[in-house]
Scaffold this active site. Structure first.
Site, short mmCIF file in Angstrom:
data_model
loop_
_atom_site.label_atom_id
_atom_site.label_comp_id
_atom_site.label_asym_id
_atom_site.label_seq_id
_atom_site.Cartn_x
_atom_site.Cartn_y
_atom_site.Cartn_z
N CYS A 337 0.79 -1.23 0.00
CA CYS A 337 0.00 0.00 0.00
C CYS A 337 0.83 1.29 0.00
O CYS A 337 0.46 2.23 -0.72
CB CYS A 337 -1.02 -0.01 1.14
N ARG A 366 7.41 -11.25 4.93
CA ARG A 366 7.11 -11.11 6.36
C ARG A 366 7.80 -12.23 7.13
O ARG A 366 7.84 -13.38 6.68
CB ARG A 366 5.60 -11.17 6.59
N GLN A 384 0.65 -10.97 -3.01
CA GLN A 384 -0.73 -10.59 -2.75
C GLN A 384 -1.40 -10.13 -4.05
O GLN A 384 -0.78 -9.41 -4.84
CB GLN A 384 -0.78 -9.44 -1.75
N ASP A 386 -3.20 -7.69 -4.74
CA ASP A 386 -3.52 -6.47 -4.02
C ASP A 386 -4.20 -5.45 -4.93
O ASP A 386 -3.93 -5.41 -6.13
CB ASP A 386 -2.23 -5.85 -3.50
N HIS A 388 -5.84 -1.18 -4.48
CA HIS A 388 -6.25 -0.06 -3.64
C HIS A 388 -7.11 0.88 -4.47
O HIS A 388 -6.75 1.22 -5.60
CB HIS A 388 -5.02 0.67 -3.09
N LYS A 468 -14.13 -3.88 8.03
CA LYS A 468 -13.76 -4.74 6.91
C LYS A 468 -14.79 -5.85 6.71
O LYS A 468 -15.58 -6.16 7.59
CB LYS A 468 -12.38 -5.38 7.15
N HIS A 514 -8.56 -1.00 0.80
CA HIS A 514 -7.63 -2.10 0.52
C HIS A 514 -8.47 -3.33 0.21
O HIS A 514 -9.47 -3.59 0.88
CB HIS A 514 -6.78 -2.45 1.75
#
Length: 646
Positions: A337, A366, A384, A386, A388, A468, A514
């Site tokens: 992000c 991670r 991911q 991902d 946004h 979420k 997200h």
């Protein structure tokens, strides 16, 4: 004497405080109901029949059919297992904790000598004897000092450590037979309720999950009220072992993890890399169709970026140590992000540009503890899917609706039509105004309701920066996997001082969403392997067909068929070895290849192939071009509909 009032559907009764649940049950319910009672629900409290009641409320009987019953059964089974272990191994064992889990129970033991499968058999046999003895579970409330003295005499040091952290003056002990445990309960009335159980496996576990503590031995088991349910569960367990993505990943040559590279780091082999590319290509195409633009960002950034984003404060323990380059510290990215935000800030933004939908298959890193790693499901480097979305407040509900629409469409394309949806609301600690939280939560809820999707509220489980939606997909065995998430964020736009010029000419703050639909490609890949047991639908199969010749006389024709199918876009292999045909077919079936194309003298003369499916069924001989068209048509149908069962 203080009285409490208990109420059920038929009556309201007063009892002296301290009356046990069993006494209240006897007074308020029929003998038929009492025979099936294993606990009571009093108000919002679940109590076993041995517990004293010190407050009143609405009373309901917990029977084996109640949703709460299995947890009580399994917690009690853990105590019975601990009793059996102590009877068998005595002073050489320290007992720690033994909770119920979603599908069973476990108990952790500190013992110098490792338990073996033979030990499990002995423990299970003694558990059966204890169950047959029908020993009552007895609850006793004692002072904390008395409990400390008792466990000190028993030499049970872990119980002493647990007691040191309890601030209450009174604690509850549960006993059955000679076994006594520190426990809040509730428990079954007696061990005789335990009729269908099985110890399933051994594992290691650090005390309290801390790798700096001593490694304990964990014994897992499961229990049901009915032997038929236990048998069904054990059959599912065996099926799950056959579908284990780590086993199939090796057998099908999809991926590998090697110590030389490092734990939690995936090496994609050719077939796995091809399957992954198919997933990624489909993902990119669908996102383009749904109005997204693709981004690509680096794997590292200056450490100060993560200070601004707050990740060092909130996720620092899950990030790798920084690296120094030209006296500047850089950090492997744990999230995508902040990079997308940096792109947003490359120029001034106008209200006319919104919504901005940016997506990336971004690889992040991670630090996961070694003991938590698990094949593809828990790794240290993962990609991911991902995205946004930067939008105005008036766009929020519609954008969430669009995300849900795309989310469910993609999940269905991969064969997942069964899922549980959760709406998580504001936690105790949060950022942003209550007004923004209320608006965002309402937008998430409205989008779910407009889609006609059933969901459960998960109060207080939102992330600190916003509410979420989580979607847990279910595989063919009914197991739930957390993959999809949609999160509204007030934190990062504030931290990075994002803005846009509104219609009124003033500066406004955008809302940031997200979302990840598959979560991580690695985990999603692992779930796919287990969902299909490696027998992927044709559109995802890394090898769609394998050519098998009958004798060396068809070598040239086999090569011609191979070249023609490659030109037609079919993912094809050839097995032209001088081996028996049945052997080659068997190997292709073990590799779960959808089609085997048999070529002999007749096929070579007629320019055809004999088509055998992986389930053993045969299709009529057909020209090579017709087979290529068959594959193309089936792939198109599967990508447009639910491909389960192909």
């Amino acid at each position: 004497m203080t009285e409490i009032t208990l109420t059920n559907a038929e009556q309201s009764r007063n009892f002296p405080a301290g009356t046990t649940a069993a006494q209240a049950l006897k007074e308020m319910f029929s003998n038929k109901v009492r025979k099936r009672a294993l606990a009571l629900q009093v108000g919002d409290r679940l109590v076993d029949l041995a517990a004293p009641l010190n407050s009143g409320g609405e009373v309901a009987v917990i029977t084996p059919e109640s949703p709460e019953a299995l947890e009580i059964l399994r917690h009690s089974a853990a105590h019975v297992m601990a009793e059996a272990v102590l009877e068998l191994y005595g002073d050489e064992v320290q007992v720690t904790i033994g909770p119920a889990t979603a599908d069973g129970f476990y108990y952790d033991f500190d013992r110098q000598q490792p338990f073996t499968p033979a030990d499990l058999e002995k423990i299970e046999a003694l558990m059966a004897e204890i169950a047959t003895a029908d020993r009552p579970f007895e609850r006793r409330e004692v002072s904390r000092a008395e409990a400390l003295e008792f466990f000190r005499q028993q030499g049970q040091n872990y119980k002493l450590e647990l007691l040191d952290e309890i601030e209450d003056d009174q604690v509850s002990l549960y006993s059955q037979g000679n076994f006594v445990d520190l426990c809040r309960g509730p428990h079954l009335p007696s061990t005789g309720w335990l009729k269908a159980f099985k110890l399933t496996r051994l594992a290691g576990a650090y005390w309290r999950g801390d790798e700096n503590n001593r490694m304990l031995q964990r014994i897992y088991g499961t229990a049901f009220f009915d032997k038929k349910e236990l048998r069904a569960y054990l059959e599912r367990l065996e099926e799950a072992k056959k579908r284990d993505h780590r086993k199939l990943g090796k057998e099908l040559e999809l991926f590998t993890i090697q110590d030389q590279i490092g734990p939690g780091l995936i090496l994609w082999q050719p077939k796995g890399a091809l399957l992954r590319r198919l997933i990624e290509d489909y993902w990119r195409d669908e996102h383009y169709r749904h109005g997204y633009e693709l981004l690509s960002t680096p794997h590292i950034a200056r450490r100060e970026l993560w200070q601004t984003s707050g990740h060092l404060d909130f996720y620092g323990e899950n990030m790798y140590s920084p690296m120094e380059v030209e006296e500047v510290q850089y950090q492997l990215k744990p999230m995508n992000c902040p990079f997308h935000i940096a792109i947003y800030k490359t120029r001034k933004r106008s209200y006319r540009e919104f919504p901005l939908r940016w997506c990336e298959l971004g690889t992040v890193y991670r630090f996961e503890k070694t003991g938590a790693l698990h094949g593809l499901m828990r790794v240290r480097g993962f990609t991911q899917d991902d995205a946004h979305i930067f939008c105005r407040p008036d766009h929020l509900e519609e954008e969430i609706f669009r995300i849900l629409d795309l989310n469910l469409h993609i999940l269905q394309a991969f064969g997942f039509a069964d899922y549980d949806i959760y709406l998580s609301t504001r936690p105790e600690k949060y950022v942003g105004s209550d007004e923004n939280w209320d608006r965002s939560t309402a937008a998430l809820q409205a989008a779910l309701e407009k889609k006609g999707l059933s969901y459960s509220l998960d109060p207080g489980e939102g992330v600190f920066y916003g509410p979420k939606i989580d979607i847990k997909i279910k595989d063919v065995l009914g197991r739930a996997w957390q993959c999809s998430t949609i999160q509204v964020d007030f934190n990062l736009p504030e931290r990075f001082e994002l803005g846009y010029t509104g219609e009124d000419g003033r500066e406004h703050r955008p809302i940031m969403i997200h979302r990840a639909l598959m979560g991580s490609l690695e985990r999603f890949f692992g779930v796919l392997i287990e969902h299909y047991a490696g027998a992927f639908p044709l559109w995802l199969a890394p090898v769609q067909a394998r050519i098998c010749n009958i004798t060396d006389a068809q070598l040239d024709y086999g090569e011609e068929v191979y070249a023609a199918l490659r030109r037609a876009g079919v993912r094809v292999e050839k097995d032209l070895r001088n081996e028996k045909l049945n052997y080659k077919i068997r190997e292709a079936q073990l590799q779960k290849i959808p089609y085997m194309l048999i070529v002999g003298d007749k096929e070579a003369a007629e320019g055809t192939v004999t088509v055998r499916q992986r389930d053993g069924k045969n299709l009529p001989p057909m020209p090579v071009s017709e087979f290529a068209a068959l594959v193309a048509a089936e792939v198109t149908v599967n990508q447009e509909s639910d491909p389960v069962g192909q």
